[in-house]
Design a protein around this motif. Structure first.
Motif, PDB file in Angstrom:
ATOM      1  N   TRP A   1     -43.856 -35.786 -15.121  1.00  0.00           N
ATOM      2  CA  TRP A   1     -42.745 -34.794 -15.191  1.00  0.00           C
ATOM      3  C   TRP A   1     -42.691 -33.734 -14.116  1.00  0.00           C
ATOM      4  CZ3 TRP A   1     -42.532 -29.766 -16.360  1.00  0.00           C
ATOM      5  CH2 TRP A   1     -43.664 -29.108 -17.227  1.00  0.00           C
ATOM      6  N   PRO A   2     -44.159 -33.023 -14.063  1.00  0.00           N
ATOM      7  CA  PRO A   2     -44.153 -32.154 -12.875  1.00  0.00           C
ATOM      8  C   PRO A   2     -43.672 -32.494 -11.483  1.00  0.00           C
ATOM      9  CG  PRO A   2     -46.108 -31.976 -14.372  1.00  0.00           C
ATOM     10  CD  PRO A   2     -45.172 -33.273 -14.696  1.00  0.00           C
ATOM     11  N   ASP A   3     -44.009 -33.972 -11.227  1.00  0.00           N
ATOM     12  CA  ASP A   3     -43.779 -34.409  -9.954  1.00  0.00           C
ATOM     13  C   ASP A   3     -42.255 -34.673 -10.052  1.00  0.00           C
ATOM     14  OD1 ASP A   3     -46.370 -35.099  -8.841  1.00  0.00           O
ATOM     15  OD2 ASP A   3     -46.428 -36.416 -10.634  1.00  0.00           O
ATOM     16  N   GLN A   4     -41.609 -35.160 -11.003  1.00  0.00           N
ATOM     17  CA  GLN A   4     -40.002 -35.210 -11.086  1.00  0.00           C
ATOM     18  C   GLN A   4     -39.304 -33.846 -10.921  1.00  0.00           C
ATOM     19  OE1 GLN A   4     -38.448 -38.665 -13.032  1.00  0.00           O
ATOM     20  NE2 GLN A   4     -40.384 -38.854 -14.068  1.00  0.00           N
ATOM     21  N   LEU A   5     -39.978 -33.000 -11.605  1.00  0.00           N
ATOM     22  CA  LEU A   5     -39.679 -31.314 -11.530  1.00  0.00           C
ATOM     23  C   LEU A   5     -39.497 -31.064 -10.266  1.00  0.00           C
ATOM     24  CD1 LEU A   5     -38.346 -28.978 -12.771  1.00  0.00           C
ATOM     25  CD2 LEU A   5     -40.606 -28.185 -13.226  1.00  0.00           C
TER      26      LEU A   5
END
Length: 392
Positions: free
Chosen positions: A207-211
């Motif tokens: 999720w941090p990458d997609q954020l």
């Protein structure tokens, strides 16, 4: 005016026996002797130049790095062993080609005049001639990225001969870029849900990458760097896999360059590992709330805004209990996160994931299969639940 900004991190941990380099790279009390370690990482924001941080935080002996290089990987992809030879740059430390990192310490490299763009994948290659004289070494086991081990000095090689793939990062703890003054770092403190268990190896879809991908698409948030300081099994109150959050906050957040915001998304392992009785769960819920308050106070002292994320559903998982004691504690903690006003803002990950027909559980479309961890679709739901306005 510019400043140093942390643009990538891997939370340092003591390497468990199962995550040590395999034979012949580990022999008795000697690790990676006459060996090359090639690893890839994806920077978040770019800058005019950058520098590496290598960690020996948990080393049982000094870490002798004989040679280090950086390069761009073949095809620009994470998890590949081949590099573009024309992009190889030597890494130096106070002008020297090698460094010895003392026990418990880290070393920061000299700045490299290489300007990686936002989202660039970099290859970092380390050669250890003498190896580290201990099986107590520092790593980040949950890399979700393929690294490679090879014998001999292959730090400059276009590709590695006789390489062994492993899904761990060793010794790398951070990368900083010299960026514009309005660039700042969002630190993420979490457990396996932020470390990316259930995401796809080498695809950077935690999720941090997609954020980050989402923030890059908006000019108002394109200057937000991300520092993912999460580890599977980590806890707020007690050591688990890695030090507890109260112990590691200074190292992993307050001492990082350019941090302006912190998202705290952790606590499920504290609930899940405490005894499933009303008394035990009340105690751990109360202690978690007190710990969150301590984290907020300590971060505010450094002018860091702290955003609290609610604990996500785990009904049907190995943390669930028939009496519902852990679910009651989760609700208690989440109610405090939402209503106390202690956090600068609340990010409701619980609401983003839960099944309206059974709020104790996450939506099946997000479930990797164990009813606790997420697939990439679930991680996108978390990324989408972070209001971009909090990072303007």
């Amino acid at each position: 005016m510019g400043h140093w900004v942390t643009t990538w991190t891997a939370m340092p941990q003591l390497t468990e026996p199962d995550n040590l380099p395999p034979a012949p790279y580990t022999q008795e009390d000697l690790v990676l002797a006459d060996s090359t370690v090639r690893q890839t990482l994806r920077v978040s924001v770019g800058g005019q130049r950058f520098r590496l941080r290598l960690s020996n935080a948990f080393g049982g002996a000094p870490l002798p790095v004989t040679r280090a290089t950086v390069a761009l990987p073949s095809g620009g992809k994470a998890g590949v062993s081949a590099i573009r030879p024309e992009t190889v740059r030597p890494v130096t430390f106070f002008g020297r080609p090698s460094a010895v990192v003392p026990v418990g310490a880290q070393v920061v490299s000299d700045p490299l005049d290489l300007a990686p763009a936002a989202g660039t994948v970099l290859t970092v290659t380390l050669y250890l001639a003498d190896g580290q004289a201990s099986t107590g070494i520092t790593s980040h086991p949950g890399s979700r990225t393929t690294s490679y081990l090879a014998r001999g000095n292959q730090a400059d090689a276009a590709d590695l001969t006789g390489a062994t793939p492993v899904e761990h990062w060793y010794f790398l703890s951070g990368l900083e870029v010299w960026a514009e003054a309005d660039t700042a770092t969002l630190a993420l403190v979490g457990d396996s849900l932020t470390d990316g268990r259930g995401s796809t190896t080498d695809q950077n879809n935690r999720w941090p990458d997609q954020l980050f991908d989402r923030l890059q698409a908006d000019r108002r948030t394109a200057g937000v760097a991300l520092a993912n300081q999460a580890a599977g099994g980590n806890r707020v109150l007690n050591d688990g896999l890695g030090p507890n959050v109260l112990a590691r906050l200074d190292r992993d957040v307050l001492a990082q360059s350019g941090v302006k915001w912190l998202i705290l998304f952790e606590g499920v392992n504290d609930l899940g590992t405490a005894e499933a009785t009303q008394e035990a769960q009340k105690r751990v819920a109360d202690d978690l709330i007190a710990a969150y308050d301590q984290i907020i106070v300590r971060a505010h002292a450094q002018d860091i805004l702290v955003y609290g994320a609610t604990i996500t559903p785990f009904g049907g998982s190995f943390y669930d209990d028939a009496q519902g004691c852990r679910e009651a504690a989760r609700q208690t903690v989440n109610d405090w996160i939402r209503t106390s006003g202690a956090f600068d803002a609340v990010i409701d990950f619980d609401r983003a994931l839960r099944d309206p027909a059974d709020p104790r559980r996450m939506l099946p479309a997000f479930d990797v299969g164990d009813h606790l961890h997420l697939n990439p679709t679930g991680y996108k739901a978390l990324a989408d639940a972070v209001p971009a306005r909090l990072l303007h």
